[in-house]
Structure formats: structure tokens, C-alpha cells
Design a protein around this motif. Structure first.
Motif, PDB file in Angstrom:
ATOM      1  N   ASP A   1       4.473   1.047  -8.675  1.00  0.00           N
ATOM      2  CA  ASP A   1       3.444   1.980  -8.844  1.00  0.00           C
ATOM      3  C   ASP A   1       3.566   3.216  -8.020  1.00  0.00           C
TER       4      ASP A   1
ATOM      5  N   ASP B   1      -3.651  -3.557 -13.603  1.00  0.00           N
ATOM      6  CA  ASP B   1      -5.279  -3.735 -14.891  1.00  0.00           C
ATOM      7  C   ASP B   1      -5.109  -4.996 -15.083  1.00  0.00           C
TER       8      ASP B   1
ATOM      9  N   HIS C   1      -4.648   2.854 -15.544  1.00  0.00           N
ATOM     10  CA  HIS C   1      -3.542   3.061 -14.723  1.00  0.00           C
ATOM     11  C   HIS C   1      -2.951   4.371 -14.305  1.00  0.00           C
TER      12      HIS C   1
ATOM     13  N   VAL D   1       2.471   0.327  -2.853  1.00  0.00           N
ATOM     14  CA  VAL D   1       1.036  -0.014  -4.307  1.00  0.00           C
ATOM     15  C   VAL D   1       1.257  -0.095  -5.268  1.00  0.00           C
ATOM     16  N   GLU D   2       0.885  -1.783  -6.128  1.00  0.00           N
ATOM     17  CA  GLU D   2       0.500  -1.473  -7.088  1.00  0.00           C
ATOM     18  C   GLU D   2      -0.519  -1.353  -7.408  1.00  0.00           C
ATOM     19  N   VAL D   3      -0.625  -0.904  -8.529  1.00  0.00           N
ATOM     20  CA  VAL D   3      -1.615  -0.770  -9.413  1.00  0.00           C
ATOM     21  C   VAL D   3      -1.935  -1.352 -10.546  1.00  0.00           C
TER      22      VAL D   3
ATOM     23  N   LEU E   1      -4.848   6.784 -11.985  1.00  0.00           N
ATOM     24  CA  LEU E   1      -4.586   6.358 -10.666  1.00  0.00           C
ATOM     25  C   LEU E   1      -3.511   6.183  -9.990  1.00  0.00           C
ATOM     26  N   GLY E   2      -2.552   6.138 -10.143  1.00  0.00           N
ATOM     27  CA  GLY E   2      -1.148   6.646  -9.108  1.00  0.00           C
ATOM     28  C   GLY E   2      -1.686   8.075  -8.854  1.00  0.00           C
TER      29      GLY E   2
ATOM     30  N   VAL F   1      -9.993  -2.187  -3.819  1.00  0.00           N
ATOM     31  CA  VAL F   1      -8.349  -2.109  -2.981  1.00  0.00           C
ATOM     32  C   VAL F   1      -7.753  -3.400  -2.237  1.00  0.00           C
TER      33      VAL F   1
ATOM     34  N   VAL G   1      -4.323  -2.158  -5.847  1.00  0.00           N
ATOM     35  CA  VAL G   1      -5.417  -1.414  -6.680  1.00  0.00           C
ATOM     36  C   VAL G   1      -5.635  -2.623  -8.022  1.00  0.00           C
ATOM     37  N   ASP G   2      -7.240  -2.815  -7.568  1.00  0.00           N
ATOM     38  CA  ASP G   2      -8.049  -4.066  -8.504  1.00  0.00           C
ATOM     39  C   ASP G   2      -8.336  -3.056  -9.701  1.00  0.00           C
ATOM     40  N   ILE G   3      -8.227  -2.886 -10.942  1.00  0.00           N
ATOM     41  CA  ILE G   3      -8.805  -1.649 -11.688  1.00  0.00           C
ATOM     42  C   ILE G   3     -10.737  -2.858 -12.284  1.00  0.00           C
TER      43      ILE G   3
END
Length: 193
Positions: free
Chosen positions: A92, A121, A54, A117-119, A57-58, A153, A146-148
Motif C-alpha cells: 500500500d 482490513d 483503507h 506498509v500494508e494497510v 489511511l494510506g 500498527v 496497519v491493522d484496521i
């Protein structure tokens, strides 16, 4: 014999915290440095812990976007945005309108936000069902989830009446902020470890 009453539950009045209340609570030491919380619609919400993927990615998002945007936008990484009297989420990552004071005099407001943007998990559902409507309600022009787990995305655009009218999922291809189409990134590369 006692009669059983079947009354609907009573909605007790709630007190909504203001952003000012929330910050006074922090200054008073009610929240410790290890507490990951944010204020959403007057309620203190616990945020999910951030794991290494996470966090990476950010960081990758920031590194890809910011060289193109230096002096034109401000990167806002896990800092609060004052959306209203009762909401100060800590996304994030956000792209803000550039200000020479770097928002030292006041937190950014909704009108300052170009992209949020929200990352996610473990918080995909929360970010989709709570954060997306919150950002749309405050007319944030673009929101990326951002859907891990799904390695995609979700791109939300065209806010109106508390919803985003345009939503698309990207697992591959180029993605750029609406405000800066030249600052593109490769979605598949984003998820490569």
C-alpha cells in the motif's frame, strides 16, 4: 472386492512464474485493469479490494510522512517492488531511497526499500503470515502492518533468517520510520475518521 489404497498425496511439480513472465502476461492482456493481483513467490495472488477507510489511511500516511522527507525519500504508493526473480508485491505504501529518476528506469529492488506498509482490513492474516516473512526474507529493514480491525500498527524490524526479530503493536503513541525518526506520526490519530 477392491482394496482401498491409502497413499499420501503426490506433490505435483509446479511452475513458478518469474516477474518477467508476470509482466508479459499483463502486456498480453491476461490481466484486465480491474484485476488487482501481485506476484508472490512465483504465484499470482489476488489482492483484496480497497475500501474508502483503507484508501484514506494510506493517503493520510503519505501526507504525514512526505512533507518532512521531500527530496530525501520517495513515496511509493501501491506500486510494485521487485524483490526477487519470483516476487513483485504491491504494498500500500513504501518509503524508498531517493533517486532523481524516481525509479522510471527500473522498479525498486529490496535494497531500495526503507519501509514498507500494508494497510489491512480483510487481509490482516495474509499480511502477517505471508507478507511479513516475504519482506523479512528480502531484508526489508522495517515493515508496518496497519491493522484496521484492531486499530493498531504492528511494527516489524530487525529482519534475519526470514523473520523479523522485533515486533511490537502500537495502538497509541508516536511512530516514526527507523530511517527517519523525525518523521513521526500519532498512531491514534491515524485511525480517526
Amino acid at each position: 472386492m477392491a482394496a482401498v489404497m491409502h497413499n499420501p498425496p503426490v506433490a505435483a511439480p509446479h511452475y513458478k512464474l518469474t516477474v518477467d513472465d508476470y509482466y508479459r502476461m499483463g502486456e498480453a492482456g491476461i490481466f484486465g485493469p480491474e484485476d488487482r493481483v501481485e506476484l508472490i513467490e512465483g504465484e499470482v495472488i489476488e489482492m483484496s479490494p480497497i475500501g474508502s477507510f483503507h484508501a484514506g489511511l494510506g493517503t493520510r500516511l503519505s501526507e504525514w510522512l512526505m512533507p518532512t522527507l521531500m527530496g530525501r525519500a520517495t513515496a511509493w504508493v501501491q506500486y510494485p517492488i521487485r524483490l526477487s526473480r519470483h516476487s513483485a508485491p504491491q504494498p500500500d505504501f513504501a518509503l524508498l531511497r531517493y533517486r532523481s529518476d524516481h525509479y522510471m528506469k527500473a522498479l525498486p529492488a529490496a535494497a531500495d526499500v526503507l519501509l514498507v506498509v500494508e494497510v489491512a482490513d480483510t487481509s490482516v492474516r495474509t499480511d502477517r503470515e505471508i507478507k511479513a516473512p516475504l519482506y523479512a526474507k528480502h531484508a526489508i529493514p522495517e515493515y508496518w502492518l496497519v491493522d484496521i480491525p484492531s486499530r493498531c500498527v504492528e511494527v516489524y524490524a530487525q529482519p534475519g533468517d526470514g523473520v523479523y526479530r522485533q515486533v511490537q503493536k502500537l495502538a497509541a503513541g508516536r511512530l516514526a520510520p527507523i530511517a527517519f525518526p523525525e518523521a513521526a506520526l500519532d498512531v491514534a490519530e491515524l485511525f480517526q475518521a
